[in-house]
Design a protein around this motif. Structure first.
Motif, short mmCIF file in Angstrom:
data_model
loop_
_atom_site.label_atom_id
_atom_site.label_comp_id
_atom_site.label_asym_id
_atom_site.label_seq_id
_atom_site.Cartn_x
_atom_site.Cartn_y
_atom_site.Cartn_z
N ILE A 113 0.88 -1.16 0.00
CA ILE A 113 0.00 0.00 0.00
C ILE A 113 0.92 1.22 0.00
N VAL A 114 0.76 2.09 -1.00
CA VAL A 114 1.69 3.19 -1.23
C VAL A 114 1.11 4.51 -0.70
N GLN A 115 2.00 5.29 -0.08
CA GLN A 115 1.62 6.62 0.43
C GLN A 115 0.97 7.44 -0.68
N ASN A 116 -0.07 8.17 -0.36
CA ASN A 116 -0.84 9.03 -1.26
C ASN A 116 -1.69 8.25 -2.26
N HIS A 117 -1.68 6.92 -2.18
CA HIS A 117 -2.55 6.07 -3.00
C HIS A 117 -3.25 5.05 -2.11
N ASP A 118 -3.36 5.38 -0.83
CA ASP A 118 -3.83 4.41 0.16
C ASP A 118 -5.27 4.64 0.61
N ARG A 119 -5.91 5.67 0.11
CA ARG A 119 -7.24 6.03 0.59
C ARG A 119 -8.32 5.11 0.02
N PRO A 120 -9.04 4.41 0.89
CA PRO A 120 -10.13 3.54 0.42
C PRO A 120 -11.28 4.35 -0.17
N GLU A 121 -11.96 3.77 -1.14
CA GLU A 121 -13.14 4.40 -1.73
C GLU A 121 -14.36 3.57 -1.36
N PHE A 135 -23.71 -1.10 -2.97
CA PHE A 135 -24.44 -2.08 -3.78
C PHE A 135 -25.77 -2.30 -3.09
N GLY A 136 -26.76 -1.47 -3.43
CA GLY A 136 -28.04 -1.52 -2.72
C GLY A 136 -27.83 -1.05 -1.29
N GLU A 137 -28.17 -1.89 -0.33
CA GLU A 137 -28.00 -1.57 1.09
C GLU A 137 -26.57 -1.81 1.58
N ARG A 138 -25.82 -2.57 0.83
CA ARG A 138 -24.48 -2.99 1.25
C ARG A 138 -23.42 -1.97 0.83
N GLU A 139 -22.52 -1.64 1.76
CA GLU A 139 -21.41 -0.73 1.46
C GLU A 139 -20.09 -1.46 1.70
N VAL A 140 -19.19 -1.36 0.73
CA VAL A 140 -17.86 -1.95 0.85
C VAL A 140 -16.83 -0.85 0.57
N TYR A 141 -15.58 -1.16 0.89
CA TYR A 141 -14.49 -0.22 0.69
C TYR A 141 -13.44 -0.87 -0.20
N GLN A 142 -13.10 -0.17 -1.28
CA GLN A 142 -12.07 -0.68 -2.19
C GLN A 142 -10.82 0.16 -2.01
N GLN A 143 -9.69 -0.55 -1.99
CA GLN A 143 -8.41 0.11 -1.77
C GLN A 143 -7.42 -0.35 -2.84
N LYS A 144 -6.65 0.59 -3.37
CA LYS A 144 -5.65 0.28 -4.37
C LYS A 144 -4.40 -0.26 -3.68
N GLY A 145 -3.84 -1.32 -4.24
CA GLY A 145 -2.61 -1.89 -3.73
C GLY A 145 -1.75 -2.36 -4.90
N GLU A 174 -0.78 -3.39 -10.22
CA GLU A 174 -1.84 -2.71 -9.48
C GLU A 174 -3.05 -3.64 -9.33
N ILE A 175 -3.60 -3.66 -8.11
CA ILE A 175 -4.79 -4.48 -7.83
C ILE A 175 -5.77 -3.68 -6.99
N LYS A 176 -6.99 -4.20 -6.86
CA LYS A 176 -8.00 -3.63 -5.96
C LYS A 176 -8.28 -4.64 -4.85
N LEU A 177 -8.32 -4.16 -3.63
CA LEU A 177 -8.69 -4.98 -2.49
C LEU A 177 -10.05 -4.50 -1.99
N THR A 178 -10.94 -5.41 -1.65
CA THR A 178 -12.27 -5.04 -1.17
C THR A 178 -12.41 -5.47 0.28
N PHE A 179 -12.89 -4.54 1.11
CA PHE A 179 -13.07 -4.79 2.53
C PHE A 179 -14.51 -4.46 2.93
N GLU A 180 -15.00 -5.17 3.94
CA GLU A 180 -16.38 -4.98 4.42
C GLU A 180 -16.53 -3.73 5.28
N SER A 181 -15.44 -3.30 5.94
CA SER A 181 -15.51 -2.12 6.79
C SER A 181 -14.23 -1.31 6.68
N LEU A 182 -14.32 -0.03 6.98
CA LEU A 182 -13.19 0.87 6.88
C LEU A 182 -12.01 0.46 7.77
N PRO A 183 -12.24 0.02 9.02
CA PRO A 183 -11.11 -0.38 9.86
C PRO A 183 -10.31 -1.59 9.32
#
Length: 94
Positions: free
Chosen positions: A8-16, A20-30, A41-50
């Motif tokens: 995970i690289v500095q200045n490119h680490d912010r999750p978006e 998807f309907g009621e469901r919210e996920v966070y995608q992060q570039k790695g 470059e890949i995308k990682l998907t997480f269920e929660s921000l923490p």
């Protein structure tokens, strides 16, 4: 055993946030270090921000892999487990 390294690289680490309907996920570039000349470059998907990763290098642990429906190797994207790599230890190995 050699594990997959994700960076995970500095200045490119912010999750978006993605909804998807009621469901919210966070995608992060790695960046995946898979033995090539340059990380991919890949995308990682997480269920929660923490759950998102901080800046640094991580190993994708063996418990993150599974056999797919037809016996093929897959990453269990709902059970990805990472361990932060100590950069000082990494320099000694390389």
């Amino acid at each position: 055993m050699s594990n997959l390294i994700i960076e995970i690289v500095q200045n490119h680490d912010r999750p978006e946030s993605r909804k998807f309907g009621e469901r919210e996920v966070y995608q992060q570039k790695g960046y995946m270090h898979n033995g090539g000349a340059f990380p991919q470059e890949i995308k990682l998907t997480f269920e929660s921000l923490p759950e998102c990763l901080t800046v640094g290098k991580f190993e994708l642990l063996p418990c993150s892999y599974k056999a797919g429906k037809y016996g093929d190797l897959e990453i269990d994207r709902f059970n990805m487990q990472f361990q932060k790599i100590d950069e000082n230890q990494l320099k000694k190995v390389v």
